[in-house]
Every structure is written in structure tokens, then in C-alpha cells.
Design a protein around this motif. Sequence first.
Motif, PDB file in Angstrom:
ATOM      1  N   ASP A   1       5.112 -13.814   2.398  1.00  0.00           N
ATOM      2  CA  ASP A   1       6.510 -12.747   3.073  1.00  0.00           C
ATOM      3  C   ASP A   1       7.909 -13.703   3.489  1.00  0.00           C
ATOM      4  O   ASP A   1       8.799 -14.386   3.583  1.00  0.00           O
ATOM      5  CB  ASP A   1       6.541 -12.141   4.546  1.00  0.00           C
ATOM      6  N   ARG A   2       7.014 -14.929   4.304  1.00  0.00           N
ATOM      7  CA  ARG A   2       7.850 -16.087   5.165  1.00  0.00           C
ATOM      8  C   ARG A   2       8.324 -16.988   3.805  1.00  0.00           C
ATOM      9  O   ARG A   2       9.626 -16.759   3.167  1.00  0.00           O
ATOM     10  CB  ARG A   2       6.579 -17.483   5.525  1.00  0.00           C
ATOM     11  N   LEU A   3       7.609 -16.840   2.617  1.00  0.00           N
ATOM     12  CA  LEU A   3       8.703 -17.932   1.415  1.00  0.00           C
ATOM     13  C   LEU A   3       9.546 -16.829   0.900  1.00  0.00           C
ATOM     14  O   LEU A   3      10.888 -17.647   0.238  1.00  0.00           O
ATOM     15  CB  LEU A   3       7.300 -18.004   0.098  1.00  0.00           C
ATOM     16  N   ILE A   4       9.393 -15.949   0.635  1.00  0.00           N
ATOM     17  CA  ILE A   4      10.870 -14.869  -0.011  1.00  0.00           C
ATOM     18  C   ILE A   4      12.276 -14.885   1.212  1.00  0.00           C
ATOM     19  O   ILE A   4      12.949 -14.750   0.674  1.00  0.00           O
ATOM     20  CB  ILE A   4      10.082 -13.470  -0.300  1.00  0.00           C
ATOM     21  N   ASN A   5      11.228 -14.714   2.319  1.00  0.00           N
ATOM     22  CA  ASN A   5      12.676 -14.088   3.083  1.00  0.00           C
ATOM     23  C   ASN A   5      13.142 -14.805   4.076  1.00  0.00           C
ATOM     24  O   ASN A   5      13.950 -15.079   4.487  1.00  0.00           O
ATOM     25  CB  ASN A   5      12.109 -12.729   4.103  1.00  0.00           C
TER      26      ASN A   5
ATOM     27  N   LYS B   1       8.990  -8.444  -8.185  1.00  0.00           N
ATOM     28  CA  LYS B   1       9.892  -7.818  -8.396  1.00  0.00           C
ATOM     29  C   LYS B   1      10.322  -6.224  -7.312  1.00  0.00           C
ATOM     30  O   LYS B   1      11.181  -6.335  -6.315  1.00  0.00           O
ATOM     31  CB  LYS B   1      10.956  -7.031  -9.374  1.00  0.00           C
ATOM     32  N   HIS B   2       9.116  -5.541  -7.321  1.00  0.00           N
ATOM     33  CA  HIS B   2       9.131  -4.925  -6.356  1.00  0.00           C
ATOM     34  C   HIS B   2       8.302  -6.001  -4.535  1.00  0.00           C
ATOM     35  O   HIS B   2       8.755  -5.027  -3.683  1.00  0.00           O
ATOM     36  CB  HIS B   2       7.752  -4.187  -6.535  1.00  0.00           C
ATOM     37  N   PHE B   3       8.244  -6.841  -4.745  1.00  0.00           N
ATOM     38  CA  PHE B   3       8.068  -7.763  -3.506  1.00  0.00           C
ATOM     39  C   PHE B   3       9.314  -8.494  -3.321  1.00  0.00           C
ATOM     40  O   PHE B   3       9.315  -9.332  -2.521  1.00  0.00           O
ATOM     41  CB  PHE B   3       6.723  -8.781  -3.634  1.00  0.00           C
ATOM     42  N   ASN B   4      10.140  -8.381  -3.525  1.00  0.00           N
ATOM     43  CA  ASN B   4      11.837  -8.438  -3.968  1.00  0.00           C
ATOM     44  C   ASN B   4      11.337 -10.334  -3.738  1.00  0.00           C
ATOM     45  O   ASN B   4      12.268 -11.121  -3.752  1.00  0.00           O
ATOM     46  CB  ASN B   4      12.311  -8.045  -2.389  1.00  0.00           C
ATOM     47  N   MET B   5      10.798 -10.798  -4.612  1.00  0.00           N
ATOM     48  CA  MET B   5      10.958 -11.977  -5.563  1.00  0.00           C
ATOM     49  C   MET B   5      12.196 -12.426  -6.189  1.00  0.00           C
ATOM     50  O   MET B   5      12.227 -11.447  -6.986  1.00  0.00           O
ATOM     51  CB  MET B   5       9.684 -12.381  -6.553  1.00  0.00           C
ATOM     52  N   PRO B   6      12.690 -12.572  -5.617  1.00  0.00           N
ATOM     53  CA  PRO B   6      15.175 -13.272  -6.312  1.00  0.00           C
ATOM     54  C   PRO B   6      14.859 -14.172  -7.842  1.00  0.00           C
ATOM     55  O   PRO B   6      15.254 -15.442  -7.999  1.00  0.00           O
ATOM     56  CB  PRO B   6      14.813 -14.244  -5.475  1.00  0.00           C
ATOM     57  N   PHE B   7      14.318 -12.688  -9.290  1.00  0.00           N
ATOM     58  CA  PHE B   7      14.150 -13.855 -10.192  1.00  0.00           C
ATOM     59  C   PHE B   7      15.446 -13.715 -10.346  1.00  0.00           C
ATOM     60  O   PHE B   7      16.605 -13.167 -10.251  1.00  0.00           O
ATOM     61  CB  PHE B   7      13.343 -13.173 -11.478  1.00  0.00           C
ATOM     62  N   ASN B   8      16.174 -14.865 -11.143  1.00  0.00           N
ATOM     63  CA  ASN B   8      17.118 -14.923 -12.208  1.00  0.00           C
ATOM     64  C   ASN B   8      17.872 -14.772 -13.442  1.00  0.00           C
ATOM     65  O   ASN B   8      18.550 -15.085 -13.822  1.00  0.00           O
ATOM     66  CB  ASN B   8      17.748 -16.368 -11.791  1.00  0.00           C
TER      67      ASN B   8
ATOM     68  N   ALA C   1       0.578  -1.420  -0.223  1.00  0.00           N
ATOM     69  CA  ALA C   1      -0.186   0.033   0.221  1.00  0.00           C
ATOM     70  C   ALA C   1       0.815   1.243   0.011  1.00  0.00           C
ATOM     71  O   ALA C   1       0.566   2.590  -0.093  1.00  0.00           O
ATOM     72  CB  ALA C   1      -0.833   0.137   1.099  1.00  0.00           C
ATOM     73  N   SER C   2       1.702   1.668   0.519  1.00  0.00           N
ATOM     74  CA  SER C   2       3.081   2.638   0.878  1.00  0.00           C
ATOM     75  C   SER C   2       3.595   2.900  -0.132  1.00  0.00           C
ATOM     76  O   SER C   2       4.055   4.243  -0.939  1.00  0.00           O
ATOM     77  CB  SER C   2       3.313   2.780   1.888  1.00  0.00           C
ATOM     78  N   THR C   3       4.562   1.991  -0.706  1.00  0.00           N
ATOM     79  CA  THR C   3       5.139   1.574  -1.956  1.00  0.00           C
ATOM     80  C   THR C   3       5.405   1.446  -2.832  1.00  0.00           C
ATOM     81  O   THR C   3       5.243   1.962  -4.083  1.00  0.00           O
ATOM     82  CB  THR C   3       7.601   1.825  -0.958  1.00  0.00           C
ATOM     83  N   ILE C   4       4.937  -0.123  -3.173  1.00  0.00           N
ATOM     84  CA  ILE C   4       4.725  -0.800  -4.428  1.00  0.00           C
ATOM     85  C   ILE C   4       3.763  -0.138  -5.797  1.00  0.00           C
ATOM     86  O   ILE C   4       4.096   0.251  -6.250  1.00  0.00           O
ATOM     87  CB  ILE C   4       4.383  -2.355  -4.025  1.00  0.00           C
ATOM     88  N   LYS C   5       2.571   0.293  -4.905  1.00  0.00           N
ATOM     89  CA  LYS C   5       1.578   1.101  -5.584  1.00  0.00           C
ATOM     90  C   LYS C   5       1.899   2.103  -6.262  1.00  0.00           C
ATOM     91  O   LYS C   5       1.416   2.470  -7.375  1.00  0.00           O
ATOM     92  CB  LYS C   5      -0.099   1.141  -4.285  1.00  0.00           C
ATOM     93  N   PRO C   6       2.233   2.968  -5.260  1.00  0.00           N
ATOM     94  CA  PRO C   6       3.154   4.403  -6.260  1.00  0.00           C
ATOM     95  C   PRO C   6       4.034   4.169  -6.860  1.00  0.00           C
ATOM     96  O   PRO C   6       3.642   4.542  -8.132  1.00  0.00           O
ATOM     97  CB  PRO C   6       3.754   5.435  -4.961  1.00  0.00           C
TER      98      PRO C   6
END
Length: 187
Positions: free
Chosen positions: A109-113, A179-186, A16-21
Amino acid sequence: MLDTANYTPRLKDVYASTIKPAMKEEFGYKNDMQIPGLEKIVLNIGCGSEAVNDSKKAKSAQEDLSAIAGQMAVITKAKKSIAGFRVREDMPLGAKVTLRGDRMFEFLDRLINIAMPRIRDFRGVSGKAFDGRGNYAMGIKEHLVFPEINFDKIDVAWGMDIVICTTADNDAEAKALLKHFNMPFNS
């Protein structure tokens, strides 16, 4: 004590605060309703031939998936009999669960981090696993990477399918969102 009435998952706040904008600026959306978001996450464990030989394996997979997801998983059953695989109609073969809302954000969140960094020889996930309509599918070889699973009580390390469904119209928007959620794409 955790105040669940006022609790908001961390990734939901970040969205809501950073990804949407950022997405609105990146793709030039005129309306906030055009900005893609997460719709649901579907988790699936298929037991395969092990469930054919031992019907308790599907129950074990259901318990593990319920612990990972934080909500009760459903046992999946065979739709029709296949003699070559010794599968009978309505035989339990795995488990699945669909996450929406706060549980979906908590799981992502748990999956990515937490879970992905624990995968052996991890070099990122494929950036080409989109279906053309903004949904992303991936697999994990062992469900043991999740901290909810007690390693000592596990008899079989299950593989796991994860499908992330977004409201994006195309793959480029969905990939940018993840990508904005920090999904580690290769790639």
C-alpha cells in the motif's frame, strides 16, 4: 488509540472484497483456492563497493531497511572471497527482509500510493519484469522516496530491489492481480 487486535490492512480488505471476485470472474476459476494472492515481498539493499571500504555502511542500510519494512532486516554477508573486488568471506555487503501477512499488505500500500508517486520522472513500472512463474521484480534507484526515511540523517542514497511473490501460476494472472492492486504498469 489503535486497536491492533481488530486491525486489518486496507489492501487486505480490498483484496477480499473486490479483487478476489473480479479475478474469479475474469479468469473463470471454479474454486476460490485457485484465485492468486500475494505470498511474500522481499526487499534487498546491496551496498556494493561502499561496504567493502566502510563496514558501517551495511549497518546503515540495515537500519534504513528496517525502518521502511517495519520489521528487523538481516545483514547479508559475502559467501566467498573475491580478491578482484577486495571482498572477504563473511564480509557484510547489504541487508534484506521478507515481509508476509499484514506487513506485506501495508508495505505494498505504501509502495504504490506513497513511494512511487514521489519517484522523480516516474512513468510507471515495466510490465515485463515477471519471471514466468508469477513473481514480479523491480528496482528503485533511491530509498529516499519512502516517508519513513529522514532525509537529513542519510549519508548515502541506496538502491533497492523489491520482489513481489504471488501464488499465480503464470505471468498473465500475476499481472492482472497487481493491476487490481493499482500497480502502475507502463506496458
